[in-house]
Scaffold this active site. Structure first.
Site: not given
Lengths: 726, 60
Positions: A45, A42, A442
Site C-alpha cells: 500500500c 502493508c 441507545d
C-alpha cells in the site's frame, strides 16, 4: 443522468475546494494536507500510494505513515492536485484530517527525551555505584560520588521536571497527587547524597534517585503512547460532520466556503449524500433525509419545500436548495456541544485511584519519616545520623511500585482491548468502567446496525434481480445500496435513467419502463407496507425487497451476558415507540422511547444522584450529552464525530460483545491494580522497619526498589493471558 | 589510575548514544515505527537521480 448533477458543481471541483480548505500553507508557496486513509496496512500500500501521488503534477512530497494510517501530501500550485481521486483509483478511501489536529503532540517527544536522559544517567551512575559497593577505597569512592552528582543534577532538572511540574500544580491548588511524594523522595535523596559527598560520607543515594525517575518515566511514556494510539485510531474513522458547504450567491454562482462563513439567510445547495451544515429551511427540491444520528429515528423522512432540516441530517436522494436559518455556532450540533460541556462536570470530578492512594500514602510516609527523625534525635542526640535514617525511610518508601503499579496495568489492559478492536481514551476510564452497575443502550445505530439490512427478497427471475441491482447502483439511498450489493455489478444498456427524489429510480430498457422504489410510486397502487421496495416492469411488480434495521451481531448474547453478570440493562431511545418496543420485547429489556437529548442526560443524572454508576452506550449526536453525563461511556465506530469524541471507549467491530468484553477486562484490571497496591503495601511493611532501624544502605535501597518494581510490572502483565480472550 | 581515562571514555560513549537518540527523535525517525519496519520490503522501481539503474534491474 442523475438529475442532481445539472445544478451542482461537478464533484471533482467540490473535492478540490474541500482539500484546499483543509490544507495549510507551509511556506515557499507550498501547501500541505494530511489525509486519513484507514485501509493502508502493508508495504505494498505504501509503495502504490507514494508512487502514484509523487507522479502527479505539482506534488512535491507524498509520505505515508503506516502507524497512524495517514498520508502527508505537499504541492506547489494554486489548485490542489487530484489526490483523493488518485487514491480512490487505487482503491483507497480517504478524508482530510482536521487542520487544528495537525500539530503533533509535544508531550510524547518530551517524555521520550526525558526517558532517554534518565536512562543514560541511571546506567552510568549505577556503573559507578556498583564499583563503590564492591569496595572502592575512600579516594576512588569520593571521585565516583562526585561524578555521580555531576550526572544526577542535570538529569533531575531535565527528566524530573515532568513530576515536579505536576506535583507543584497539585500543591498550588491545595491538593496532592502521586507526584508529590515522588518529587519529595527524589529531591531529598539527592540533597542528602550531595551533603554526604561534600562531608566525605560513605553512603550516597544518587543511583536511587535517578533509577526511580527512569522506572517511573517508563510507566509514564507507555501510558502516553497508549493514549496517543487510541486517539489516532479514533480520529482515523470516517469523518461525518460537514467541513464546508456550497453557497449560492445572489447572481447564481456556486462557491464552496467553510462552515464558519455561513450566515442565516444565505442560500445553500445540499447535494445527495451531503450532510446539512447548519439548520436550514428547504426552498426547493425533494428528497429523503436520514436523521438517525440526530434524533435516533431509524426510518428516513421525506423532505420537500417548506420543511426544516437540522444540521447533521444526511440528504439521501435529491439535491436541495435551502436557506440557512442559523450560523454554525447556533446550529443543532453546537447546541449539543454546549449541553455536553455542561454535563462534563460529572466524570471530571472523578479522582483516579493512584491519586486517592497518594492522599493516604503521602501523609503516612512523611509522618513516619518525621517520627524517625525525632525518635533517633531524642534517643541518640546525633542530628546528622537522625537525618540520614529519616531520609533513608523517605527513599525506601518512595512510591516507585505505586507509581508504576497503576499505569502498567492500564497499559497492559489497553493493549489487550486494542487487539480486540476496542479503544480506550485513558486509564481512568478503565477504573470507572469497573465500577458501573447500570448500562443504558441507545437503540438506532447502537443496538442495531447503522445501515438497514435486506431481510427478504422475492424476485420473479434472475433477470429481474440483475435489473434491480443495476438500477439501484444509480442511487446512494441506503436501501438502494443494499440492493446493489446483491448482484455483481453489470452495466445494462439503460436509457433515460432518472432518480425521483423521495420515491425511487426509473429507467427504460428494451422498450419497457422499470421502476425501483417505494411501492406506491413504482406500481401506482398503495401497498400498505411503507418500508418495502419493489421493482416494476410497466407497472407490474416483478421483485420485492423488505428492509429492517438489523440487530448488531451478538446483541442478544451480549445483553444476556450483561444481565447474567448482574447489571441493570435498559434501552433509552429517541426513536418512535413502536420500533423501540419491538426491540425491547426481542431483547427482554425495559425501554423508553422518544427521549430528547436533554432528557437522556437528565435521566442519567437522576440515576447518578440516587447512587447509580451508569455506562451509556450510544452513537448519535442526540446521545452526546448523555455520553458526557454518564459515569463512563462507549460508542461504536460508526457514531457521529461528537459522540465518538465524547465516549471513553470506542469499539471498531460490528458485534456488541465488545461491551461485556470491555467490562470484563476493566474489572480484571481493577483486580490487578488492587493486587499491585497490596504488593506495594506489603513491601513497605517489610522495608520500613528496616529503614527505621537504620540498616538501609544504598545497596539495599537499590535492590528493594528494583525488586518491587519488577514484581508489580510482572503482575500487571498477567492481564495479557487469563480467560475471556475473544 | 587507569580509570582517569576509562571513565571519561565510558561516559562519552554513553553520551554519544544519547545524542544519537535525541537526534533521531528530532529528525522524525520515531514518527512511524510500523512503516519503517515494512519499507525495507518495497522494491526501488525508479532509479535514483544521480546514478542510472544497473541493466536488467529495471521494471516499469
Amino acid at each position: 443522468m442523475v438529475s442532481g448533477m445539472l445544478t451542482a458543481r461537478s464533484p471533482l471541483d467540490l473535492k478540490a475546494a474541500e482539500l484546499d480548505l483543509a490544507s495549510a500553507a507551509v511556506g515557499a508557496g507550498e501547501r500541505q494536507i494530511e489525509l486519513v486513509v484507514p485501509e493502508i496496512h502493508c508495504a505494498g500500500c505504501i509503495a502504490r500510494i507514494e508512487r502514484a501521488l509523487t507522479t502527479l503534477p505539482d506534488v512535491t512530497e507524498a509520505r505515508v505513515n503506516l502507524s497512524t494510517r495517514r498520508v502527508r501530501v505537499r504541492w506547489r500550485s494554486a489548485t490542489p492536485p487530484p489526490v483523493l481521486e488518485t487514491l480512490a483509483g487505487l482503491g483507497f478511501s480517504a478524508h482530510a484530517a482536521d487542520v487544528d489536529r495537525l500539530a503533533a503532540d509535544p508531550a510524547r517527544s518530551e517524555l521520550l527525551r526525558a526517558l532517554a536522559v534518565a536512562g543514560f544517567a541511571a546506567i552510568n551512575i549505577m556503573l559507578l555505584s556498583v564499583s563503590v559497593w564492591s569496595g572502592a577505597d575512600v579516594e576512588t569512592r569520593q571521585i565516583f560520588h562526585w561524578l555521580s552528582a555531576l550526572i544526577a543534577l542535570p538529569t533531575l532538572v531535565y527528566s524530573g521536571r515532568v513530576f515536579f511540574r505536576s506535583a507543584w500544580q497539585a500543591l498550588r491548588r491545595g491538593r496532592t497527587n502521586m507526584d508529590v511524594p515522588i518529587s519529595i523522595g527524589v529531591i531529598t535523596a539527592f540533597a542528602l547524597s550531595l551533603y554526604e559527598t561534600i562531608t566525605h560520607g560513605p553512603h550516597a543515594y544518587f543511583d536511587a534517585a535517578v533509577t526511580l525517575l527512569f522506572f517511573l518515566l517508563i510507566g509514564r511514556t507507555l501510558d502516553q503512547l497508549m493514549r496517543e494510539r487510541a486517539r489516532s485510531a479514533v480520529q482515523g474513522l470516517a469523518r461525518l460532520a460537514a467541513r464546508g458547504a456550497t453557497i449560492i450567491t445572489a447572481d447564481g454562482e456556486h462557491i464552496y466556503r467553510p462552515i464558519a462563513a455561513i450566515r442565516p439567510g444565505m442560500r445553500l445547495l445540499i447535494a445527495a449524500g451531503e450532510r446539512a451544515p447548519v439548520n436550514a429551511h428547504v426552498l426547493s427540491g425533494a428528497s429523503d433525509a436520514d436523521v438517525s444520528l440526530l434524533t435516533g429515528e431509524s426510518a428516513s423522512i421525506k423532505i420537500g419545500p417548506g420543511d426544516d432540516l437540522f444540521a447533521g441530517a444526511l440528504n439521501l436522494s435529491g439535491p436541495l436548495t435551502v436557506e440557512a436559518t442559523s450560523s454554525a455556532e447556533d446550529s443543532f450540533l453546537a447546541e449539543m456541544m454546549r449541553m455536553m460541556e455542561a454535563a462534563e462536570a460529572g466524570p471530571s470530578l472523578y479522582r483516579c485511584i493512584a491519586d486517592r492512594a497518594a492522599l493516604l500514602y503521602a501523609p503516612v510516609v512523611h509522618l513516619t519519616a518525621l517520627a524517625t527523625l525525632i525518635g533517633w534525635w531524642s534517643l541518640g542526640g546525633d542530628f546528622h545520623h537522625a537525618v540520614t535514617v529519616a531520609v533513608a525511610v523517605l527513599i525506601i518508601t518512595c512510591p516507585c511500585a505505586l507509581g508504576l503499579a497503576v499505569p502498567m496495568v492500564h497499559v497492559a489492559a489497553a493493549r489487550r482491548l486494542f487487539a480486540q478492536g476496542i479503544m480506550v481514551k485513558d486509564g481512568a476510564a478503565l477504573e470507572r468502567l469497573a465500577e458501573i452497575d447500570t448500562i443504558l443502550f441507545d437503540k438506532t445505530g447502537t443496538l442495531t446496525l447503522p445501515e438497514p439490512v435486506l431481510v427478504s427478497r422475492h424476485v420473479s427471475d434472475a433477470k429481474a434481480s440483475q435489473i434491480a441491482a443495476a438500477l439501484a447502483a444509480h442511487s446512494i439511498h441506503p436501501y438502494a445500496r443494499a440492493i446493489a450489493r446483491t448482484e455483481p455489478r453489470v452495466a445494462l444498456p439503460f436509457e433515460t435513467i432518472k432518480e425521483q427524489a423521495g420515491a425511487g429510480v426509473q429507467a427504460r430498457l428494451d422498450g419497457a419502463l422499470y421502476r425501483l422504489g417505494r411501492s406506491a410510486w413504482a406500481s401506482g397502487a398503495a401497498d400498505g407496507d411503507e418500508d418495502a421496495v419493489v421493482l416494476t416492469r410497466d407497472g407490474a411488480v416483478i421483485a420485492r425487497f423488505a428492509f429492517n434495521a438489523a440487530l448488531r451481531p451478538d446483541a442478544g448474547a451480549a445483553i444476556q451476558q450483561l444481565k447474567f453478570d448482574g447489571y441493570t440493562v435498559e434501552i433509552i431511545s429517541g426513536d418512535h415507540v413502536a420500533p423501540v418496543e419491538n426491540l425491547a420485547r426481542t431483547l427482554d429489556l425495559a425501554a423508553q422511547a422518544r427521549v430528547t437529548p436533554g432528557d437522556k442526560a437528565d435521566y442519567i443524572a437522576r440515576r447518578t444522584a440516587s447512587g447509580g454508576k451508569v455506562l451509556m452506550v450510544g452513537d448519535g449526536l442526540n446521545d452526546g450529552p448523555a455520553l458526557m453525563a454518564a459515569h463512563v461511556s462507549m460508542a461504536p465506530a460508526s457514531a457521529a464525530d461528537v459522540g465518538r469524541n465524547a465516549a471513553d471507549f470506542v469499539f471498531l467491530r460490528e458485534g456488541l460483545m465488545a461491551v461485556p468484553e470491555a467490562i470484563h477486562t476493566a474489572r480484571r484490571a481493577a483486580q490487578l491494580v488492587h493486587q499491585n497496591m497490596g504488593l506495594a503495601i506489603l513491601y513497605n511493611i517489610i522495608a520500613v522497619p528496616i529503614a527505621i532501624a537504620g540498616y538501609v544502605t544504598p545497596l539495599i535501597a537499590a535492590i528493594a526498589m528494583s525488586g518491587s518494581s519488577i514484581l508489580v510490572v510482572a503482575n500487571a502483565l498477567r492481564i495479557g493471558g487469563g480467560k475471556g480472550a475473544a | 589510575m587507569s580509570f582517569f581515562f576509562l571513565i571519561p571514555i565510558a561516559l562519552l560513549m554513553g553520551l554519544a548514544g544519547l545524542v544519537a537518540f535525541l537526534w533521531a527523535l528530532k529528525s522524525g525517525q520515531y514518527e512511524d515505527l510500523d512503516g519503517a519496519a515494512v519499507r525495507i520490503l518495497i522494491e526501488d522501481e525508479t532509479p535514483t537521480r544521480d546514478e542510472p539503474a544497473p541493466p536488467g534491474n529495471t521494471r516499469s
